[in-house]
Design a protein around this motif. Structure first.
Motif: not given
Length: 442
Positions: A316, A392, A395-396, A399, A433, A436-440
């Protein structure tokens, strides 16, 4: 000390952190000299920190003060063509900048860096690598800490970013090595043309022992200098790049330094920045081999092609500083990845022509994610383009699609003030963001 003889009255033009550094330096080292400060702003930053016995004139430039000064120290943001400054020059008053005062006081080695693009990254990286090699290093100038404040560090080496504006008023700076990275159109409201702009930047070589120049750009070469010239570029000559077994390597006169796929920074322009940092250190007598782990780990300056998260093989990248087309083109140049590039673009376009982006986008496996006020202007550039309301939302949605080898890059080619206070706030939001999203990503 002889440079300060017969100087009893100094006028500092322009306050802020640079002006304050000048006042503090003179008061500490030349306490017998009277100082006055003027600033065209009604409420200049730093006024509350100015010593009470230093006279301050605001709202305009006071010609009488300038004409009666023994020395004028001018902020680089104020053009020498400003009528009041020009009048003082025509009357024989000496006008210098803070870098000239640094040159008068300094006795330690200096690496000096200028260029239209990339100079902040090169300055920061060179400083970090020099520290990793065991030196006490002062890094600043046009980036971060004013040069005069660095003198308080008693460093082994100073690494200075210098703008063309600073170089205009600098004539005594001795450098171990100076570099002029590149030249592109900028500041044409201050210069008569590109040659005038280039000439200001070439002043960095006036008293350089070594000059590191871009062999693909003749305008970066010193015209009148006794410096020993070394070049860098994208071929394998001197400091360059070379393909070995399908990998791109940075090379030093044919010797392999490091493979670009070992670097954390991304993009061909950043490989060049890494190469220049190695070249500068070598020419300054610093063993860059001792700092290669630092180079591998370096993730770049905030908001400038900065890797802010990495998980499950997905990077990212925050390039929020890319507020124009040229910056986004630089970010895309030489970009190599195994998967898909999810590129976030949009914001306030400032009337720019985005069509230049079409060709490099066509050469990449890209999904173009458009947002912001002028995001719709990017949609015709690539078949994959999708318009979103916000970062937002992008990325939602993307991802769950991300796979190993992909990259998510914010490089908007636009200003930010439709949805954010500035490009830093935009970059900070992306970073939040991303982390946050990289962990998903699985």
């Amino acid at each position: 000390m002889e440079r300060w003889q017969d100087i009893n009255n100094v006028v500092v033009v322009g306050l802020g952190i640079t002006g304050l550094s000048v006042v503090n330096h003179i008061r500490k080292h030349h306490s017998n000299i009277a100082i006055k400060v003027m600033d065209s702003r009604d409420n200049p930053p730093g006024a509350e920190q100015l010593p009470t016995d230093v006279a301050l004139h605001t709202g305009s430039f006071e010609s009488e003060w300038l004409l009666s000064a023994d020395l004028v120290v001018c902020n680089p943001g104020i053009a020498l063509a400003t009528p009041e400054i020009d009048q003082a020059l025509q009357s024989g008053v000496r006008v210098v900048g803070d870098i000239e005062l640094f040159a008068w006081a300094n006795s330690k080695p200096v690496i000096a860096i200028t260029g239209s693009n990339g100079k902040s990254t090169v300055t920061d990286l060179t400083g970090e690598m020099a520290k990793a090699a065991g030196l006490r290093v002062g890094v600043g100038g046009n980036i971060g800490v004013p040069a005069l404040d660095l003198l308080e560090l008693d460093a082994d080496l100073y690494v200075l970013e210098l703008s063309s504006f600073q170089l205009e008023t600098t004539s005594s700076l001795n450098t171990t090595v100076s570099t002029f990275l590149n030249l592109s159109e900028d500041h044409m409201d201050r210069y008569e043309g590109m040659e005038d702009y280039a000439e200001a930047k070439r002043r960095i070589f006036m008293h350089a022992d070594n000059a590191l120049v871009n062999r693909d750009e003749p305008d970066t070469y010193p015209l009148e200098s006794n410096a020993t010239v070394t070049t860098f570029g994208f071929d394998s000559t001197q400091f360059g790049m070379q393909e070995v077994d399908g990998r791109t390597w940075l090379v030093d006169s044919g010797e392999l330094i490091i493979a670009t796929d070992e670097l954390s920074i991304v993009g061909k322009h950043n490989w060049s920045n890494a190469l220049v940092a190695c070249g500068l250190l070598k020419l300054a007598g610093v063993d860059y081999q001792q700092a290669l782990e630092c180079l591998k780990a370096y993730r770049g300056l905030s908001h400038r092609c900065q890797v802010v998260a990495e998980n499950s093989g997905v990077k990212w990248v925050n390039d929020s500083k890319a507020t124009n087309v040229a910056s986004t083109l630089a970010a895309l140049s030489g970009l190599s990845l195994d998967g898909t590039l999810y590129l976030l673009v949009g914001g306030v376009g400032k009337g720019a022509d985005f069509s230049e982006l079409a060709a490099p986008l066509a050469a990449l496996n890209v999904k173009l994610c458009c947002f912001g006020r002028d995001g719709h202007e990017f949609v015709p550039l690539h078949d994959s383009a999708v318009q979103y309301a916000s970062m937002d939302d992008i990325l939602a949605e993307i991802t769950p699609q991300l796979q190993q080898g992909d990259m998510v890059m914010l490089s908007p080619a636009c200003a930010s003030f439709d949805q954010f206070a500035n490009f830093m706030a935009r970059g900070d939001h992306f970073t939040q963001l991303a982390q946050q999203y990289s962990t998903q990503v699985s």
